[in-house]
Design a protein around this motif. Structure first.
Motif, PDB file in Angstrom:
ATOM      1  N   HIS A  77      47.765  48.307  35.803  1.00 29.83           N
ATOM      2  CA  HIS A  77      48.328  47.087  35.228  1.00 29.83           C
ATOM      3  C   HIS A  77      49.701  46.794  35.826  1.00 29.83           C
ATOM      4  CE1 HIS A  77      45.062  46.594  32.567  1.00 29.83           C
ATOM      5  NE2 HIS A  77      45.490  47.314  31.547  1.00 29.83           N
ATOM      6  N   GLN A  78      50.494  47.855  36.022  1.00 36.16           N
ATOM      7  CA  GLN A  78      51.835  47.668  36.567  1.00 36.16           C
ATOM      8  C   GLN A  78      51.777  47.104  37.978  1.00 36.16           C
ATOM      9  OE1 GLN A  78      54.354  51.123  36.403  1.00 36.16           O
ATOM     10  NE2 GLN A  78      55.971  50.198  37.635  1.00 36.16           N
ATOM     11  N   ALA A  79      50.868  47.621  38.796  1.00 36.03           N
ATOM     12  CA  ALA A  79      50.749  47.113  40.166  1.00 36.03           C
ATOM     13  C   ALA A  79      50.315  45.654  40.180  1.00 36.03           C
ATOM     14  CB  ALA A  79      49.762  47.970  40.956  1.00 36.03           C
ATOM     15  N   VAL A  80      49.388  45.301  39.285  1.00 34.94           N
ATOM     16  CA  VAL A  80      48.947  43.903  39.215  1.00 34.94           C
ATOM     17  C   VAL A  80      50.113  43.006  38.822  1.00 34.94           C
ATOM     18  CG1 VAL A  80      47.459  42.274  37.994  1.00 34.94           C
ATOM     19  CG2 VAL A  80      46.547  44.476  38.749  1.00 34.94           C
ATOM     20  N   ALA A  81      50.879  43.443  37.831  1.00 32.57           N
ATOM     21  CA  ALA A  81      52.020  42.638  37.378  1.00 32.57           C
ATOM     22  C   ALA A  81      53.077  42.496  38.466  1.00 32.57           C
ATOM     23  CB  ALA A  81      52.626  43.253  36.117  1.00 32.57           C
ATOM     24  N   GLU A  82      53.314  43.574  39.223  1.00 29.26           N
ATOM     25  CA  GLU A  82      54.389  43.557  40.210  1.00 29.26           C
ATOM     26  C   GLU A  82      53.973  42.970  41.547  1.00 29.26           C
ATOM     27  OE1 GLU A  82      55.694  47.573  40.503  1.00 29.26           O
ATOM     28  OE2 GLU A  82      56.783  47.529  38.572  1.00 29.26           O
ATOM     29  N   ARG A  83      52.678  43.112  41.915  1.00 27.31           N
ATOM     30  CA  ARG A  83      52.251  42.736  43.258  1.00 27.31           C
ATOM     31  C   ARG A  83      51.206  41.615  43.292  1.00 27.31           C
ATOM     32  NH1 ARG A  83      53.225  46.648  47.277  1.00 27.31           N
ATOM     33  NH2 ARG A  83      54.143  48.593  46.531  1.00 27.31           N
ATOM     34  N   TRP A  84      50.283  41.623  42.329  1.00 28.85           N
ATOM     35  CA  TRP A  84      49.098  40.781  42.468  1.00 28.85           C
ATOM     36  C   TRP A  84      48.971  39.755  41.340  1.00 28.85           C
ATOM     37  CZ3 TRP A  84      49.092  42.435  46.947  1.00 28.85           C
ATOM     38  CH2 TRP A  84      48.974  43.786  47.303  1.00 28.85           C
ATOM     39  N   SER A  85      50.092  39.250  40.873  1.00 28.87           N
ATOM     40  CA  SER A  85      50.061  38.307  39.746  1.00 28.87           C
ATOM     41  C   SER A  85      49.813  36.860  40.169  1.00 28.87           C
ATOM     42  CB  SER A  85      51.374  38.389  38.961  1.00 28.87           C
ATOM     43  OG  SER A  85      52.476  38.058  39.810  1.00 28.87           O
ATOM     44  N   GLN A  86      49.543  36.632  41.455  1.00 25.08           N
ATOM     45  CA  GLN A  86      49.258  35.290  41.931  1.00 25.08           C
ATOM     46  C   GLN A  86      47.981  34.752  41.250  1.00 25.08           C
ATOM     47  OE1 GLN A  86      49.284  37.982  44.044  1.00 25.08           O
ATOM     48  NE2 GLN A  86      51.394  37.870  44.774  1.00 25.08           N
ATOM     49  N   PRO A  87      47.829  33.432  41.201  1.00 18.97           N
ATOM     50  CA  PRO A  87      46.647  32.865  40.527  1.00 18.97           C
ATOM     51  C   PRO A  87      45.318  33.326  41.114  1.00 18.97           C
ATOM     52  CG  PRO A  87      48.312  31.174  40.843  1.00 18.97           C
ATOM     53  CD  PRO A  87      48.790  32.376  41.595  1.00 18.97           C
ATOM     54  N   THR A  88      45.285  33.619  42.418  1.00 17.82           N
ATOM     55  CA  THR A  88      44.056  34.097  43.058  1.00 17.82           C
ATOM     56  C   THR A  88      44.356  35.420  43.765  1.00 17.82           C
ATOM     57  OG1 THR A  88      44.462  32.930  45.132  1.00 17.82           O
ATOM     58  CG2 THR A  88      43.280  31.721  43.415  1.00 17.82           C
ATOM     59  N   PRO A  89      43.318  36.215  44.079  1.00 16.96           N
ATOM     60  CA  PRO A  89      43.543  37.538  44.669  1.00 16.96           C
ATOM     61  C   PRO A  89      43.559  37.557  46.198  1.00 16.96           C
ATOM     62  CG  PRO A  89      41.281  37.386  43.968  1.00 16.96           C
ATOM     63  CD  PRO A  89      41.922  36.070  43.600  1.00 16.96           C
ATOM     64  N   GLU A  90      43.828  36.431  46.848  1.00 19.32           N
ATOM     65  CA  GLU A  90      43.810  36.404  48.312  1.00 19.32           C
ATOM     66  C   GLU A  90      44.797  37.395  48.930  1.00 19.32           C
ATOM     67  OE1 GLU A  90      43.300  33.736  46.589  1.00 19.32           O
ATOM     68  OE2 GLU A  90      41.589  32.700  47.500  1.00 19.32           O
ATOM     69  N   ARG A  91      46.001  37.455  48.378  1.00 20.49           N
ATOM     70  CA  ARG A  91      46.994  38.378  48.929  1.00 20.49           C
ATOM     71  C   ARG A  91      46.551  39.829  48.741  1.00 20.49           C
ATOM     72  NH1 ARG A  91      53.215  39.239  46.768  1.00 20.49           N
ATOM     73  NH2 ARG A  91      53.655  41.073  48.056  1.00 20.49           N
ATOM     74  N   ALA A  92      46.025  40.147  47.561  1.00 21.24           N
ATOM     75  CA  ALA A  92      45.545  41.510  47.320  1.00 21.24           C
ATOM     76  C   ALA A  92      44.433  41.868  48.299  1.00 21.24           C
ATOM     77  CB  ALA A  92      45.045  41.649  45.883  1.00 21.24           C
ATOM     78  N   ALA A  93      43.515  40.920  48.545  1.00 22.00           N
ATOM     79  CA  ALA A  93      42.422  41.187  49.485  1.00 22.00           C
ATOM     80  C   ALA A  93      42.965  41.459  50.884  1.00 22.00           C
ATOM     81  CB  ALA A  93      41.464  39.993  49.507  1.00 22.00           C
ATOM     82  N   ARG A  94      43.947  40.691  51.279  1.00 21.92           N
ATOM     83  CA  ARG A  94      44.524  40.850  52.625  1.00 21.92           C
ATOM     84  C   ARG A  94      45.249  42.187  52.761  1.00 21.92           C
ATOM     85  NH1 ARG A  94      47.017  36.530  52.400  1.00 21.92           N
ATOM     86  NH2 ARG A  94      49.121  37.246  51.877  1.00 21.92           N
ATOM     87  N   GLU A  95      46.049  42.539  51.770  1.00 21.06           N
ATOM     88  CA  GLU A  95      46.889  43.728  51.889  1.00 21.06           C
ATOM     89  C   GLU A  95      46.164  45.026  51.521  1.00 21.06           C
ATOM     90  OE1 GLU A  95      50.836  43.453  50.382  1.00 21.06           O
ATOM     91  OE2 GLU A  95      51.026  41.322  50.872  1.00 21.06           O
ATOM     92  N   LEU A  96      45.149  44.936  50.673  1.00 19.42           N
ATOM     93  CA  LEU A  96      44.406  46.147  50.290  1.00 19.42           C
ATOM     94  C   LEU A  96      43.152  46.317  51.137  1.00 19.42           C
ATOM     95  CD1 LEU A  96      44.701  45.989  46.383  1.00 19.42           C
ATOM     96  CD2 LEU A  96      46.040  47.367  47.983  1.00 19.42           C
ATOM     97  N   GLY A  97      42.757  45.275  51.855  1.00 21.07           N
ATOM     98  CA  GLY A  97      41.674  45.408  52.805  1.00 21.07           C
ATOM     99  C   GLY A  97      40.268  45.276  52.245  1.00 21.07           C
ATOM    100  N   PHE A  98      40.017  44.182  51.524  1.00 21.17           N
ATOM    101  CA  PHE A  98      38.647  43.928  51.067  1.00 21.17           C
ATOM    102  C   PHE A  98      38.351  42.441  51.220  1.00 21.17           C
ATOM    103  CE2 PHE A  98      41.372  43.624  47.294  1.00 21.17           C
ATOM    104  CZ  PHE A  98      40.942  42.460  46.660  1.00 21.17           C
ATOM    105  N   ASP A  99      37.064  42.108  51.167  1.00 22.64           N
ATOM    106  CA  ASP A  99      36.624  40.723  51.368  1.00 22.64           C
ATOM    107  C   ASP A  99      36.409  40.004  50.055  1.00 22.64           C
ATOM    108  OD1 ASP A  99      36.556  41.011  54.170  1.00 22.64           O
ATOM    109  OD2 ASP A  99      34.529  41.857  54.077  1.00 22.64           O
ATOM    110  N   LEU A 100      36.611  38.704  50.095  1.00 25.35           N
ATOM    111  CA  LEU A 100      36.320  37.846  48.944  1.00 25.35           C
ATOM    112  C   LEU A 100      35.122  36.955  49.280  1.00 25.35           C
ATOM    113  CD1 LEU A 100      39.944  36.728  48.018  1.00 25.35           C
ATOM    114  CD2 LEU A 100      38.530  38.407  46.830  1.00 25.35           C
ATOM    115  N   PRO A 101      34.379  36.515  48.289  1.00 25.62           N
ATOM    116  CA  PRO A 101      33.227  35.652  48.568  1.00 25.62           C
ATOM    117  C   PRO A 101      33.672  34.282  49.094  1.00 25.62           C
ATOM    118  CG  PRO A 101      33.600  35.804  46.205  1.00 25.62           C
ATOM    119  CD  PRO A 101      34.516  36.800  46.837  1.00 25.62           C
TER     120      PRO A 101
END
Length: 214
Positions: free
Chosen positions: A190-214
């Motif tokens: 939860h802390q990582a989501v709040a600090e890093r991935w709180s954007q409306p969509t997970p595009e940044r998380a996908a880019r930085e953590l290395g996974f694909d989105l549909p």
């Protein structure tokens, strides 16, 4: 339909849970009750006991707090869930996620099926998997059928965040956790989501953590 002997343990279990006032204790991942699936509800609880159980689910969901709660999450293997989402989110989040307020509702014997092929991926959490969230790609629109707590038929199409909620809770009734459908590389505290991935969509998380989105 269950026999009287089948029904008694469920009614007794619910009666025991309701003997104590306040929110019910939540079951965490690792408890087999979350993986067994559930019995269709066909009157195992007398109407007054069902009403008390539904109210206890509401109190527990709000206290957690959460936007949905399924009976197995309090240790009861019945195909019953509740949902409610006041959706107190910023406008940009509302628009990106399709998150709109949902009144309190009871889902009895719910089943969903996708409407169309469009999928949406967002971070999702669970009261039975405390402390973590992960990105889950789900159908963006589903048709949900079942009944309410009074036996009235439910046949409704849900879109956006409400569609995600009803899928998540119905999955619980089938013994499925959101982690079974999640992108493993997205798993975050939860802390990582709040600090890093709180954007409306997970595009940044996908880019930085290395996974694909549909």
């Amino acid at each position: 339909m269950g026999t009287p002997n089948d029904r008694a343990p469920l009614a007794e279990r619910v009666g025991q849970l309701l003997a104590v006032d306040g929110p019910l204790p939540l079951v965490a991942a690792g408890d087999p009750v979350l993986r067994r699936g559930t019995e269709p509800y066909d009157g195992q609880l007398e109407p007054a006991l069902l009403a008390r159980f539904v109210e206890a689910l509401r109190v527990t969901m709000r206290a957690a707090p959460g936007v949905g709660l399924a009976a197995p999450q309090v240790g009861v293997g019945l195909r019953i869930a509740v949902i409610e989402d006041p959706a107190p989110v910023p406008e940009e989040v509302r628009l990106a996620r399709g998150r709109v307020p949902q009144p309190f509702r009871v889902l009895v014997n719910p089943v969903y099926e996708p409407v169309g092929a469009r999928r949406a991926a967002f971070f999702e959490g669970c009261l039975s998997v405390p402390g973590y969230q992960a990105v889950v790609a789900r159908p963006a629109e589903v048709r949900l059928t079942g009944q309410d707590e009074h036996g009235r038929a439910l046949d409704e199409v849900f879109t956006g965040w409400p569609a995600r909620i009803v899928q998540h809770e119905t999955d619980h009734l089938d013994g499925t956790l959101y982690l079974d459908r999640a992108e493993p590389r997205s798993l975050s505290t939860h802390q990582a989501v709040a600090e890093r991935w709180s954007q409306p969509t997970p595009e940044r998380a996908a880019r930085e953590l290395g996974f694909d989105l549909p």
